[in-house]
Design a protein around this motif. Structure first.
Motif, PDB file in Angstrom:
ATOM      1  N   ILE A 150      31.007  62.303  36.527  1.00  0.00           N
ATOM      2  CA  ILE A 150      32.127  61.554  36.249  1.00  0.00           C
ATOM      3  C   ILE A 150      31.804  60.689  34.922  1.00  0.00           C
ATOM      4  CG2 ILE A 150      33.851  59.754  36.596  1.00  0.00           C
ATOM      5  CD1 ILE A 150      33.404  60.550  39.503  1.00  0.00           C
ATOM      6  N   LEU A 151      30.636  60.055  34.554  1.00  0.00           N
ATOM      7  CA  LEU A 151      30.458  59.197  33.490  1.00  0.00           C
ATOM      8  C   LEU A 151      30.168  60.316  32.239  1.00  0.00           C
ATOM      9  CD1 LEU A 151      28.009  56.478  35.056  1.00  0.00           C
ATOM     10  CD2 LEU A 151      30.514  56.539  34.357  1.00  0.00           C
ATOM     11  N   SER A 152      29.566  61.183  32.346  1.00  0.00           N
ATOM     12  CA  SER A 152      29.488  62.308  31.464  1.00  0.00           C
ATOM     13  C   SER A 152      30.968  62.721  30.839  1.00  0.00           C
ATOM     14  CB  SER A 152      28.592  63.468  31.805  1.00  0.00           C
ATOM     15  OG  SER A 152      27.272  63.090  32.324  1.00  0.00           O
ATOM     16  N   VAL A 153      31.489  63.058  31.800  1.00  0.00           N
ATOM     17  CA  VAL A 153      32.975  63.425  31.294  1.00  0.00           C
ATOM     18  C   VAL A 153      33.801  62.315  30.331  1.00  0.00           C
ATOM     19  CG1 VAL A 153      35.413  64.081  31.971  1.00  0.00           C
ATOM     20  CG2 VAL A 153      33.277  65.052  32.950  1.00  0.00           C
ATOM     21  N   LEU A 154      33.610  61.047  30.905  1.00  0.00           N
ATOM     22  CA  LEU A 154      34.247  59.917  30.192  1.00  0.00           C
ATOM     23  C   LEU A 154      33.599  59.622  28.885  1.00  0.00           C
ATOM     24  CD1 LEU A 154      34.536  57.320  33.534  1.00  0.00           C
ATOM     25  CD2 LEU A 154      36.353  58.744  32.332  1.00  0.00           C
ATOM     26  N   VAL A 155      32.184  59.672  28.946  1.00  0.00           N
ATOM     27  CA  VAL A 155      31.480  59.524  27.591  1.00  0.00           C
ATOM     28  C   VAL A 155      31.783  60.462  26.680  1.00  0.00           C
ATOM     29  CG1 VAL A 155      29.327  59.404  26.565  1.00  0.00           C
ATOM     30  CG2 VAL A 155      29.527  58.147  28.721  1.00  0.00           C
ATOM     31  N   LEU A 156      31.809  61.655  27.017  1.00  0.00           N
ATOM     32  CA  LEU A 156      32.261  62.787  26.212  1.00  0.00           C
ATOM     33  C   LEU A 156      33.741  62.581  25.605  1.00  0.00           C
ATOM     34  CD1 LEU A 156      30.916  65.716  28.013  1.00  0.00           C
ATOM     35  CD2 LEU A 156      30.280  65.327  25.602  1.00  0.00           C
ATOM     36  N   GLU A 157      34.593  62.195  26.536  1.00  0.00           N
ATOM     37  CA  GLU A 157      35.961  61.661  26.060  1.00  0.00           C
ATOM     38  C   GLU A 157      36.211  60.528  25.004  1.00  0.00           C
ATOM     39  OE1 GLU A 157      38.816  63.301  29.748  1.00  0.00           O
ATOM     40  OE2 GLU A 157      38.364  61.098  29.427  1.00  0.00           O
ATOM     41  N   ASP A 158      35.410  59.612  25.342  1.00  0.00           N
ATOM     42  CA  ASP A 158      35.267  58.493  24.358  1.00  0.00           C
ATOM     43  C   ASP A 158      34.759  58.793  23.141  1.00  0.00           C
ATOM     44  OD1 ASP A 158      36.419  56.911  26.512  1.00  0.00           O
ATOM     45  OD2 ASP A 158      34.608  55.846  27.103  1.00  0.00           O
ATOM     46  N   LEU A 159      33.674  59.523  23.136  1.00  0.00           N
ATOM     47  CA  LEU A 159      32.968  60.060  21.988  1.00  0.00           C
ATOM     48  C   LEU A 159      33.911  61.102  21.140  1.00  0.00           C
ATOM     49  CD1 LEU A 159      29.323  60.818  22.796  1.00  0.00           C
ATOM     50  CD2 LEU A 159      30.220  58.669  21.596  1.00  0.00           C
ATOM     51  N   ALA A 160      34.666  61.561  21.707  1.00  0.00           N
ATOM     52  CA  ALA A 160      35.684  62.668  21.100  1.00  0.00           C
ATOM     53  C   ALA A 160      36.740  61.732  20.317  1.00  0.00           C
ATOM     54  CB  ALA A 160      36.361  63.682  22.241  1.00  0.00           C
ATOM     55  N   MET A 161      37.031  60.643  21.210  1.00  0.00           N
ATOM     56  CA  MET A 161      38.013  59.821  20.521  1.00  0.00           C
ATOM     57  C   MET A 161      37.552  59.320  19.169  1.00  0.00           C
ATOM     58  SD  MET A 161      40.665  58.988  21.961  1.00  0.00           S
ATOM     59  CE  MET A 161      40.901  60.943  22.080  1.00  0.00           C
ATOM     60  N   ALA A 162      36.407  59.158  18.943  1.00  0.00           N
ATOM     61  CA  ALA A 162      35.769  58.857  17.490  1.00  0.00           C
ATOM     62  C   ALA A 162      36.052  59.851  16.485  1.00  0.00           C
ATOM     63  CB  ALA A 162      34.348  58.700  17.485  1.00  0.00           C
ATOM     64  N   VAL A 163      36.509  61.084  17.007  1.00  0.00           N
ATOM     65  CA  VAL A 163      36.954  62.138  16.201  1.00  0.00           C
ATOM     66  C   VAL A 163      38.671  62.458  15.999  1.00  0.00           C
ATOM     67  CG1 VAL A 163      36.821  64.808  15.646  1.00  0.00           C
ATOM     68  CG2 VAL A 163      34.849  63.483  16.389  1.00  0.00           C
ATOM     69  N   PHE A 164      39.028  62.286  17.381  1.00  0.00           N
ATOM     70  CA  PHE A 164      40.355  62.438  17.541  1.00  0.00           C
ATOM     71  C   PHE A 164      41.353  61.396  16.784  1.00  0.00           C
ATOM     72  CE2 PHE A 164      44.234  62.349  20.005  1.00  0.00           C
ATOM     73  CZ  PHE A 164      44.654  63.730  19.872  1.00  0.00           C
ATOM     74  N   LEU A 165      41.090  60.095  16.849  1.00  0.00           N
ATOM     75  CA  LEU A 165      41.869  58.915  16.609  1.00  0.00           C
ATOM     76  C   LEU A 165      41.878  58.884  14.886  1.00  0.00           C
ATOM     77  CD1 LEU A 165      40.965  55.977  18.636  1.00  0.00           C
ATOM     78  CD2 LEU A 165      42.969  57.207  18.670  1.00  0.00           C
TER      79      LEU A 165
END
Length: 414
Positions: A150-165
């Motif tokens: 779960i934490l891995s998926v959340l971290v990947l999403e949060d790091l992806a936000m650094a690109v997406f935003l």
């Protein structure tokens, strides 16, 4: 006079949260939905608006998200983070495909255009780290086998936000490719730099922060976390990512002491965050978009459950843990609202804001329910269907080894 009204309003909010928490505790239920409903009742268009304390509640809500992610990071070591990111990146791709595509398709079907499609894809893609961290803590699952997944998926999403935003910001502003690329490069550089420092120099940071005096430890850790989160946000990286990586960098006795000292503060400001979310939602804006929001919520709740199940299965977690992982990931929250807020400010589609708000409200209430009941419901359905299935065998299946919770150190790390 204004300060007196503020104290009365904020005191009433805190007292009400305490009473709601007691009710939820007696019902053995997560208090998050009750906090949200309280925010709706006393927010814009609610029964009794509380304007005097609005600004302070907004700041408290931001601190709440930061502390939730800091405490989540304390459960993880730097080596765990790196190894899980290396092994779980396919789960990030599956997560994006299953959960961003429905939002983009829904926007196009409603005739909103490609930019709105990108925005709504982000709204439906990203789970709420804050809500999920709170739910896992409430349910006592931080040491479960599926928690690293779960934490891995959340971290990947949060790091992806650094690109997406930065991409969304550039699309909404209509800036040139060069300007958008520069913003994206800065965001990626900051996220990578903070991650590198957390992994490479975590022991030095822990040694610098360490103190036998609880007061000094609290001040240094809290100040460092807010400083890093603020710098990250200023450079177009999520404050949550910064706070999480500070938690990753702290280890040993420092992590244990920080966990003990900050837990009450985390619970206070996390409750304020959920109330703030409800305070800024006008109940009158929800009914016109309720049906499409509900349909989108049901579809993406199922896709999130599928994402968590697949990721946990790939990591070798047992069947019950797979269902728990899927159900835990359902909640959407702070990132979805941030993304929708950017679109509303740019004025690309008037209905996008209310739709995103209704969608997030549905899933942030549904999230604690799916986290708690997905696994029991799936087990019940499996037992009902098993003996009657066409391939049912009369020979009893060999007993599966019971899932166990891995050993933890005093800081609660897996």
């Amino acid at each position: 006079m204004h300060s007196a009204v503020f104290l009365i309003e904020f005191g009433a909010i805190i007292l009400g949260l305490g009473l709601l928490g007691r009710v939820a505790g007696r019902l053995k239920f997560s208090p998050i939905p009750l906090y949200l409903l309280a925010g709706l009742a006393f927010g814009e268009g609610g029964l009794l608006p509380l304007p005097a304390s609005e600004e302070f509640v907004a700041i408290g809500a931001e601190i709440g998200v930061i502390l939730l992610l800091l405490m989540l990071g304390l459960e993880y070591t730097a080596s765990d983070l790196v190894s899980n990111l290396k092994t779980q990146y396919p789960a990030g791709l599956v997560d994006f495909t299953l959960n961003a595509v429905p939002g983009a398709v829904a926007a196009l079907l409603m005739g909103w255009g490609p930019v709105a499609a990108v925005v709504l894809a982000g709204v439906t893609w990203i789970s709420s780290s804050g809500v999920i961290a709170k739910v896992m803590g409430d349910l006592g699952r931080l040491g479960n086998r599926e928690t690293p997944v779960i934490l891995s998926v959340l971290v990947l999403e949060d790091l992806a936000m650094a690109v997406f935003l930065p991409i969304v910001t550039a699309l909404l502003a209509g800036v040139s490719l060069a300007a958008g690329s520069a913003t994206l490069a800065i965001a990626l550089g900051v996220a990578g730099g903070v991650l590198f420092v957390a992994v490479r120099y975590g022991r030095l940071i822990s040694r610098f922060v360490s103190s036998d005096d609880p007061e000094k430890l609290l001040l240094v850790v809290l100040g460092l976390t807010l400083l890093v989160a603020g710098i990250a946000q200023q450079l177009q990286v999520s404050a949550a990512v910064g706070a999480f990586l500070v938690g990753i960098a702290l280890s040993g006795e420092v992590a244990e002491g920080t966990h003990t000292l900050l837990s009450p503060l985390r619970d206070l400001f996390a409750a304020v965050f959920f109330v703030f979310f409800g305070l800024h939602t006008d109940p009158a804006s929800i009914p016109p978009v309720l049906l499409p929001a509900l349909a989108l919520a049901v579809v993406t709740a199922l896709t999130k459950i599928a994402t968590g199940y697949w990721a946990a299965k790939r990591a070798g977690v047992g069947v019950k843990g797979r269902w728990r992982a899927g159900g835990t990931l359902v909640a959407r929250g702070e990132f979805s609202i941030v993304i929708a807020g950017l679109a509303v400010t740019a004025g690309i589609e008037p209905a996008l804001g209310p739709l995103a708000t209704a969608y997030v409200l549905i899933l942030v209430v549904m999230g604690p329910l799916t986290a708690r009941y997905t696994e029991p419901v799936a087990t019940w359905i499996s037992k009902r269907r098993g003996p009657e299935g066409p391939h049912a065998s009369t020979t009893p299946a060999p007993a599966k080894p019971q899932e166990t919770v891995p050993d933890q150190d005093p800081a609660g790390r897996v």
